[in-house]
Every structure is written in structure tokens, then in C-alpha cells.
Write a protein that holds these residues in place. Structure first.
Motif, PDB file in Angstrom:
ATOM      1  N   UNK A   1       0.970  -1.297  -0.074  1.00  0.00           N
ATOM      2  CA  UNK A   1       0.060  -0.007   0.061  1.00  0.00           C
ATOM      3  C   UNK A   1       0.895   1.416   0.052  1.00  0.00           C
ATOM      4  N   UNK A   2       0.492   2.028  -0.975  1.00  0.00           N
ATOM      5  CA  UNK A   2       1.415   3.386  -0.959  1.00  0.00           C
ATOM      6  C   UNK A   2       1.119   4.257   0.307  1.00  0.00           C
ATOM      7  N   UNK A   3       1.995   4.795   0.831  1.00  0.00           N
ATOM      8  CA  UNK A   3       1.619   5.932   1.936  1.00  0.00           C
ATOM      9  C   UNK A   3       1.491   7.290   1.238  1.00  0.00           C
ATOM     10  N   UNK A   4       0.887   8.135   2.016  1.00  0.00           N
ATOM     11  CA  UNK A   4       0.503   9.201   1.603  1.00  0.00           C
ATOM     12  C   UNK A   4       1.888  10.050   1.079  1.00  0.00           C
ATOM     13  N   UNK A   5       2.877   9.866   1.796  1.00  0.00           N
ATOM     14  CA  UNK A   5       4.321  10.573   1.153  1.00  0.00           C
ATOM     15  C   UNK A   5       4.431  10.030  -0.169  1.00  0.00           C
ATOM     16  N   UNK A   6       4.300   8.725  -0.512  1.00  0.00           N
ATOM     17  CA  UNK A   6       4.528   8.269  -1.987  1.00  0.00           C
ATOM     18  C   UNK A   6       3.616   8.852  -2.808  1.00  0.00           C
ATOM     19  N   UNK A   7       2.161   9.223  -2.235  1.00  0.00           N
ATOM     20  CA  UNK A   7       1.569   9.629  -3.298  1.00  0.00           C
ATOM     21  C   UNK A   7       1.628  11.094  -3.671  1.00  0.00           C
ATOM     22  N   UNK A   8       2.195  11.774  -2.308  1.00  0.00           N
ATOM     23  CA  UNK A   8       2.584  13.132  -2.627  1.00  0.00           C
ATOM     24  C   UNK A   8       3.716  13.275  -3.589  1.00  0.00           C
ATOM     25  N   UNK A   9       4.742  12.357  -3.565  1.00  0.00           N
ATOM     26  CA  UNK A   9       5.907  12.614  -4.155  1.00  0.00           C
ATOM     27  C   UNK A   9       6.106  11.489  -5.454  1.00  0.00           C
TER      28      UNK A   9
END
Length: 253
Positions: A1-9
């Protein structure tokens, strides 16, 4: 699962939206325009929905100039549009385009910054219709099209005042409601469809709405709509198929 930081970056791969049909509301200017152009750049066919024909035509021309897939222009005033008209639009999209892979609810109006005891009821109703009721109705009207997609994605636009904040009136309440819509749609569909519903809080961004709300603020101190693009692209791409019911906050910490 992608983290919020993964999605933001998120770093978009070339043509990561190839073959997708994505509808963007409020596509004539601001964040909506910028994101629509980006979706087209990464391969999507973009359906441009907004109330000002000339602005939509300018975005259309820019997409074609940049070599993107031919977009569609969908003039619609969300304050005045009836649910039956949205259903007719869904039928037209299915007939002319075939499917709908993504829906970005970006259109919104600010209303007044004033105590609720002084808030004009007509303006309150207008803000709630555009910011809250219209996203609900559009999502319901397009639901069959979105649910039939391989990885249908719906993005709602929230705000830092969705908690809500005093004096932000109908705007704050509408954004609180939008987060509720995202949550309820997620709860009700996550086990029965492949649909995903998520929220983005763009945070303080260099837009006309922000300038109206904070007229003394130096816009050069704010991030631009272009700074937000990776998150908007990520949530429409197949890389985030498992991301559901999330609020991605792009407000700088």
C-alpha cells in the motif's frame, strides 16, 4: 500500500494515463485547468466541464496544441443543473465515448466570509449546491460508468477549513460534507466494486479563489497549481488502485 508521502511524491511514468477517459469539473481555470492539461499530457482523453464556454475552448486548444488526445467540452453550470441533465450527460458520454475511468470534482465557489448569523441564505444554498450537492449528484449519475471501468477513480476536493473554521460559513461546511461523501462512498462500495474514492486538500495555492479570500497575501509565497500535479496524477493512475478513502493533505507542514 502506498503511503501519503508516496502519493505526494509520485513520479508519473510517461503515458501512465493512456487510454483513460477522465472528466474534470471546473476545468476552465485554476487547478482544474492545470490538472486537465496534465492528464492530457500523460495520455488521458479529458472531458472538460465548466460553466464558461470560452475558458473551456482555450483549454481545449492548448491540449490540442500540445499533441494530446482530442478532449471534449461539456458546458454546465453546476448551480443550475438538474439531476436529470446530469443523467443525460452520462448517457451521452457512454454513447459517444464509451466509458469513464475518472472523475475529478474540482469546481467550487467561495461564498462569503462572515458569521453564520449574518450569512445570506441564498448564497448559502448556492455554495452548498456547487461545492457539495453537485459532486454528489454527478457521482451518482456517473456511477454505472465509473463502476464498469477497470479501475475507476473519483477525487473530491477538500480544504483546510473542512474541520470547520469560524467565519468560513457555507464553504467550510460544504468541504466537511465532501469529506463525508468520500467516506460514505468508500464504505458502501469497497467490497462490491473496484471503484476508489479519495480526497485531496490542495492547501494554500496560487489561485483566484485564494486571492479573494486573502487579498493582502503575497501570491508569490504560495505554491502554484503545477506543484500539486503529481498527487492528482497518482490518484488517477493504476499505481494507486488499492488506495481508497484517503485524504491527501498537500498543505505544507
Amino acid at each position: 500500500m502506498l503511503t501519503h508521502d508516496d502519493i505526494r511524491n509520485f513520479t508519473p511514468a510517461e503515458n501512465c494515463l493512456q487510454g483513460k477517459n477522465i472528466l474534470v469539473t471546473g476545468a476552465g481555470d485554476g487547478i482544474g485547468k492545470t490538472v486537465a492539461l496534465a492528464y492530457a499530457k500523460y495520455g488521458a482523453t479529458v472531458l472538460l466541464l465548466g460553466k464558461t464556454q470560452s475558458k473551456l475552448e482555450a483549454v481545449y486548444d492548448e491540449i490540442e496544441k500540445n499533441g494530446g488526445a482530442e478532449p471534449a467540452i461539456l458546458p454546465m453550470d453546476l448551480e443550475k443543473t438538474q439531476f436529470s441533465q446530469m443523467q443525460e450527460l452520462a448517457i451521452m458520454i457512454e454513447r459517444e465515448i464509451g466509458n469513464l475511468d475518472g472523475l475529478l470534482h474540482n469546481a467550487g465557489i467561495l461564498g462569503a466570509l462572515t458569521p453564520l448569523e449574518m450569512y445570506d441564505p441564498a448564497m448559502f444554498e448556492q455554495v452548498m449546491k456547487v461545492n457539495f450537492t453537485a459532486p454528489f449528484m454527478l457521482t451518482q449519475a456517473f456511477f454505472p460508468l465509473l463502476a464498469s471501468a477497470n479501475s475507476g477513480s473519483v477525487i473530491f476536493t477538500s480544504s483546510g477549513v473542512a474541520k470547520p473554521r469560524a467565519f468560513w460559513g457555507a464553504y467550510a461546511l460544504s468541504k466537511q460534507g465532501v469529506e463525508g461523501l468520500c467516506d460514505l462512498f468508500t464504505q458502501e462500495t469497497q467490497k462490491t466494486t473496484r471503484l476508489r474514492f479519495n480526497c485531496i486538500n490542495p492547501g494554500a495555492t496560487r489561485t483566484q479563489m485564494r486571492a479573494t479570500a486573502f487579498p493582502s497575501e503575497n501570491p508569490n509565497t504560495l505554491k502554484s497549481p503545477e506543484d500539486l500535479l503529481n498527487t492528482y496524477i497518482a490518484l488517477m493512475s493504476d499505481d494507486t488502485i488499492g488506495v481508497k478513502g484517503q485524504l491527501i493533505d498537500l498543505q505544507p507542514k
